[in-house]
Design an enzyme around this catalytic site. Structure first.
Site, PDB file in Angstrom:
ATOM      1  N   ASP A   2       5.727  -6.430  11.164  1.00  0.00           N
ATOM      2  CA  ASP A   2       5.791  -5.442  10.099  1.00  0.00           C
ATOM      3  C   ASP A   2       5.746  -6.174   8.756  1.00  0.00           C
ATOM      4  O   ASP A   2       6.546  -7.062   8.507  1.00  0.00           O
ATOM      5  CB  ASP A   2       7.145  -4.721  10.253  1.00  0.00           C
ATOM      6  CG  ASP A   2       7.209  -3.420   9.498  1.00  0.00           C
ATOM      7  OD1 ASP A   2       7.797  -2.474  10.019  1.00  0.00           O
ATOM      8  OD2 ASP A   2       6.689  -3.367   8.365  1.00  0.00           O
ATOM      9  N   ASP A  17       0.327  -1.489   7.938  1.00  0.00           N
ATOM     10  CA  ASP A  17       1.071  -2.743   7.780  1.00  0.00           C
ATOM     11  C   ASP A  17       1.897  -3.132   9.005  1.00  0.00           C
ATOM     12  O   ASP A  17       2.827  -3.915   8.887  1.00  0.00           O
ATOM     13  CB  ASP A  17       1.971  -2.664   6.545  1.00  0.00           C
ATOM     14  CG  ASP A  17       3.087  -1.640   6.719  1.00  0.00           C
ATOM     15  OD1 ASP A  17       3.057  -0.893   7.704  1.00  0.00           O
ATOM     16  OD2 ASP A  17       3.976  -1.607   5.862  1.00  0.00           O
ATOM     17  N   GLU A  18       1.585  -2.611  10.154  1.00  0.00           N
ATOM     18  CA  GLU A  18       2.350  -3.009  11.329  1.00  0.00           C
ATOM     19  C   GLU A  18       1.535  -2.867  12.601  1.00  0.00           C
ATOM     20  O   GLU A  18       0.624  -2.040  12.683  1.00  0.00           O
ATOM     21  CB  GLU A  18       3.638  -2.178  11.449  1.00  0.00           C
ATOM     22  CG  GLU A  18       3.379  -0.707  11.632  1.00  0.00           C
ATOM     23  CD  GLU A  18       4.651   0.103  11.847  1.00  0.00           C
ATOM     24  OE1 GLU A  18       5.449  -0.240  12.717  1.00  0.00           O
ATOM     25  OE2 GLU A  18       4.812   1.085  11.108  1.00  0.00           O
TER      26      GLU A  18
END
Length: 394
Positions: free
Chosen positions: A9, A103-104
């Site tokens: 993350d 974003d992960e």
DNA sequence: TCTGGGGTCCTAGGACCC
DNA sequence: TCTGGGGTCCTAGGACCC
């Protein structure tokens, strides 16, 4: 033999992205979000968080907390471009990646770690490499299931590395507050607290007793939750490429309005954005939805389906406006949105073989990546990632 | 000066068909 | 007369996540 799942993350991703292209921002209180009267914070830098600023907070409140906070508008295309290099980097460690958001991602590291003597050092190297090569900080969770890996990555930020084994569940997971459970949000958690369930451990205990109230409350979700707290939930990292199921745009008015011309022209603009989004993705839709948010913050949506799929601006606009006229004329509203649903690929062979090939991340010229207008999409590279991974697995 | 914008998934009722 | 049972599609609403 249990798998080794990594959840990774990016920390304060949008804010970090802004710091990357303007180093003078580093260390300063910074928020990314709309600056207008009705704007909210999308991401706050860690320096800004010290003032109590956090995501989803109205921008004006953030300014009250920290008058000299720097506000940057959201530049989604730029973040997508960085996101692409992030996933390309991760892919040099394992090709079995499930992209969870910009974003992960989840990564199946079972194969990659086979002959690794010191896993902790291995993950630290991965983490530091990302910072060195791309400039992004991340938190990593490593566990036998996706659920546990996600909980683990959440435990230490920024630049955290957390391992959770099955035996750690009672000590590390059970004490966590119930609202930290993925899928239990601000509606469900008060109801659970009402029942005396305040932590994940409380929930696990109640599940062990097969509390019928919980069964009916969770419905289909119950079994999933049960597996999660037992450490038996899914460890399947699904590399299937991203394939949108709807494409929509919405916008909040500066002031609530019921002015027909103002709303009509907004619907027209939104329809146009939806159309270009659909074309970019090579999609057509068989349902148009119009959504409206009223002054008391309730959303209402009306939709219409038809036989022949569309993605032309004019077609979407006509349907959306008709829905508005038939249902919401005169109503004071704060937001209007248009969404294309029921998507199909008109000729599903076409797509996206061109620009994207990250066989060799090391060879990829990063500056080229930056200037080359590759930012168009996160989605296209993911298609490639997925299809290649699939080939590999056969 | 209350509260963005992009999505996904689930539920539940009614229409419709066999 | 007092009324099946599946399955699927459409629609509205809501919870949740990043």
């Amino acid at each position: 033999m249990s798998k080794i799942i990594m959840h990774i993350d990016l920390n304060a991703f949008f804010a970090t992205a802004e710091e990357l292209r303007d180093p003078s921002l580093v260390g300063k209180p910074l928020i990314v979000g709309q600056s207008g009267r009705r704007g909210v914070v999308s991401t706050a830098s860690y320096a800004a968080r010290k003032y109590g600023i956090h995501s989803a907070m109205p921008t004006y409140q953030a300014v009250q907390l920290c008058p000299n906070v720097i506000i940057k508008p959201v530049d989604f295309d730029y973040y997508e471009m960085l996101s692409v290099s992030f996933f390309a980097y991760i892919r040099t460690f394992s090709r079995i990646i499930e992209v969870a958001s910009i974003d992960e991602c989840f990564v199946d590291m079972s194969e990659a770690l086979k002959d690794v003597q010191d896993p902790r050092q291995y993950f630290l190297d991965l983490q530091n490499g990302l910072l060195k090569q791309i400039g992004l900080k991340c938190s990593i969770g490593v566990a036998p299931t996706k659920f546990l890996a996600k909980m683990a990555s959440d435990m230490k930020k920024p630049m955290g590395l957390t391992f959770v084994h099955k035996r750690d569940i009672p000590s590390l997971i059970y004490p966590l507050p119930i609202e930290s459970f993925y899928g239990i949000g601000k509606r469900t958690s008060p109801a659970l607290k009402e029942m005396g369930i305040n932590t994940i451990g409380d929930l696990a205990l109640r599940i062990k007793k097969s509390d019928p109230a919980l069964v009916s409350m969770f419905g289909k979700f119950y079994n999933e939750v049960k597996l999660c707290v037992e450490g038996q939930s899914s460890d399947f990292v699904d590399p299937t490429p991203f394939d949108p199921k709807s494409i929509g745009h919405s916008e909040t008015f500066i002031n609530d309005t019921n002015d027909f011309e103002e709303i009509r022209s907004r619907i027209e603009e939104l329809s146009s954005e939806v159309a270009s989004g659909a074309k970019r993705d090579g999609k057509m839709g068989k349902t148009v939805q119009l959504v409206v948010k009223d002054t008391s913050f309730h959303t209402h949506d009306k939709s219409v389906s038809f036989r022949d799929p569309i993605n032309e601006k004019g077609d979407i606009y006509t349907k959306a406006l008709a829905l508005y006229e038939a249902n919401f004329m005169g109503m004071m509203i704060r937001l209007v949105g248009v969404t294309l649903q029921n998507l199909i690929d008109p000729n599903n062979s076409d797509i996206q073989m061109s620009l994207w090939n990250y066989e060799n991340y090391e060879e990829m010229d990063k500056t080229k990546l930056l200037v080359n207008n590759l930012n168009r999409k996160l989605k296209k590279p993911m298609l490639i990632l997925g299809s290649e991974v699939k080939k590999k697995q056969k």
